[in-house]
Design an enzyme around this catalytic site. Structure first.
Site, mmCIF file in Angstrom:
data_model
loop_
_atom_site.group_PDB
_atom_site.id
_atom_site.type_symbol
_atom_site.label_atom_id
_atom_site.label_comp_id
_atom_site.label_asym_id
_atom_site.label_seq_id
_atom_site.Cartn_x
_atom_site.Cartn_y
_atom_site.Cartn_z
ATOM 1 N N GLY A 12 0.815 -1.214 0.000
ATOM 2 C CA GLY A 12 0.000 0.000 0.000
ATOM 3 C C GLY A 12 0.848 1.263 0.000
ATOM 4 N N TYR A 36 -14.824 4.515 8.544
ATOM 5 C CA TYR A 36 -13.375 4.511 8.753
ATOM 6 C C TYR A 36 -13.047 5.022 10.156
ATOM 7 C CZ TYR A 36 -8.488 5.891 7.715
ATOM 8 O OH TYR A 36 -7.130 6.058 7.706
HETATM 9 N N1 SER Z 1 -5.554 9.570 4.346
HETATM 10 C C1 SER Z 1 -6.568 8.941 5.149
HETATM 11 C C2 SER Z 1 -7.864 8.944 4.467
HETATM 12 O O1 SER Z 1 -8.159 9.915 3.831
HETATM 13 C C3 SER Z 1 -6.674 9.640 6.471
HETATM 14 O O2 SER Z 1 -6.447 8.725 7.482
HETATM 15 O O3 SER Z 1 -8.610 8.023 4.565
#
Ligand code: SER
Length: 326
Positions: free
Chosen positions: A16, A147
């Protein structure tokens, strides 16, 4: 930093955005024989498998996680396999499964094999009721994205394993990470990476967040520094564990565009706002207070907006000349 000779590190999600560069940073620090890269996908582009041992690993299969931990006799795990914010918002159930069950499997494998564990939390662990300016280390965390739900739960779960089982769990709350190796896989802060590719190739960019959206950001070398630094910190000095606010800069899209324009004359940006990602961005801090990380383990970033922009354009500009920019 403390002693590091005896570390044997396993990285999940090693292909990743963060994994592909952190793995090489870990290799430089601990030696190629002491870092094992794993990912759910094969390393078809040979990003890492020429550098360190590579194994296929689905973190949802606990027996496979345990097998790889045992086979390579690791004592430290960097668990980076996860869905980012925009993807998890589109597929909430998968977001929960991969981010939570993956972490739980890795925690249990780490506990059974006495491994330290690094867990990357995020600015996404905050929500609209969090103070947005100078967001404190310890504050309200009621995120409204899937998330964010998984990041808060992950922080709590790691603290639980530390307190209940004495496991060495540690982590940081990363801001948006800007890099020039692997593209991010569907986050809300991705615009700050895409903009550089577009600026170099086309001198124009259409931004999916609106003007005035301030977010914390960090250049990849500092993200690697934070991830290694927190794991090597003297545990006696840590009052927090999961997870430390860390930041290097914060800016709005128009501030970043203005900085890029200093290097790429005539660069223009317009906006086509994606309501889902805008809603997520609006619920995250404008900028965080990372003084706990500075005090407890000496965190300090090397790249501000100007230095990061200059370096991104230098590296991506060279790749473009060689025809390597996809
Ligand atoms: N870069 C990440 C996102 O945008 C932030 O944790 O999901």
């Amino acid at each position: 930093m403390g002693t590091h000779t005896a570390r044997r590190v396993l990285v999940t999600g090693a292909l990743g955005q963060i994994g592909s560069e952190l793995t090489l940073g870990l290799k430089d620090r601990y030696g190629a024989d002491n870092v094992i890269a794993t990912d759910i996908q094969p390393d078809t582009k040979k990003k890492l498998s020429g550098d360190v041992p590579f194994a296929l690993l689905d973190v949802l299969k606990i027996e496979n996680v345990e097998a790889v931990v045992q086979k390579y006799k690791v004592n430290t795990i960097y668990h980076l396999a996860a869905l980012l914010s925009a993807v998890a918002e589109r597929k909430p159930r998968e977001g929960w499964d991969i981010n939570m069950m993956g972490l739980l499997n890795v925690l249990d494998a780490a506990r059974a094999n006495k491994c330290s564990l690094f867990f990357p939390s995020s600015i996404g662990a905050f929500g609209p009721s969090t103070p947005q300016d100078g967001t404190p280390q310890d504050t309200v965390q009621r995120p409204e994205s899937m998330y964010g739900v998984t990041k808060v739960a992950g922080e709590l779960l790691c603290d639980y394993y530390f307190k209940r089982f004495g496991m060495d769990t540690r982590g940081v709350r990363f801001p948006g990470i800007i890099s020039n190796g692997t593209l991010p896989g569907g986050g809300t802060t991705d615009y700050a990476v895409e903009i550089f590719y577009a600026a170099i190739k086309e001198r124009r960019y259409t931004c999916f967040l609106k003007q005035g959206t301030s977010l914390d950001m960090m250049y990849m070398p500092d993200a690697i520094k934070a991830a290694i630094g927190v794991m090597e910190a003297d545990p006696a000095k840590l009052k927090h564990r999961n997870s430390f606010n860390v930041t290097a800069m914060h800016f709005t899209p128009e501030m970043l565009a203005a900085e890029i324009r200093k290097h790429i004359e005539g660069f223009t940006m317009d906006y086509r706002v994606d309501p889902m990602r805008q809603r997520i961005a609006d619920s995250w801090p404008n900028y965080m207070d990372d003084s706990a990380a500075r005090e407890e383990w000496g965190w300090s970033p090397d790249f501000n907006l100007a230095a990061m922009t200059e370096d991104m354009i230098r590296v991506l500009g060279a790749k473009h000349v060689q025809g390597l920019l996809s």
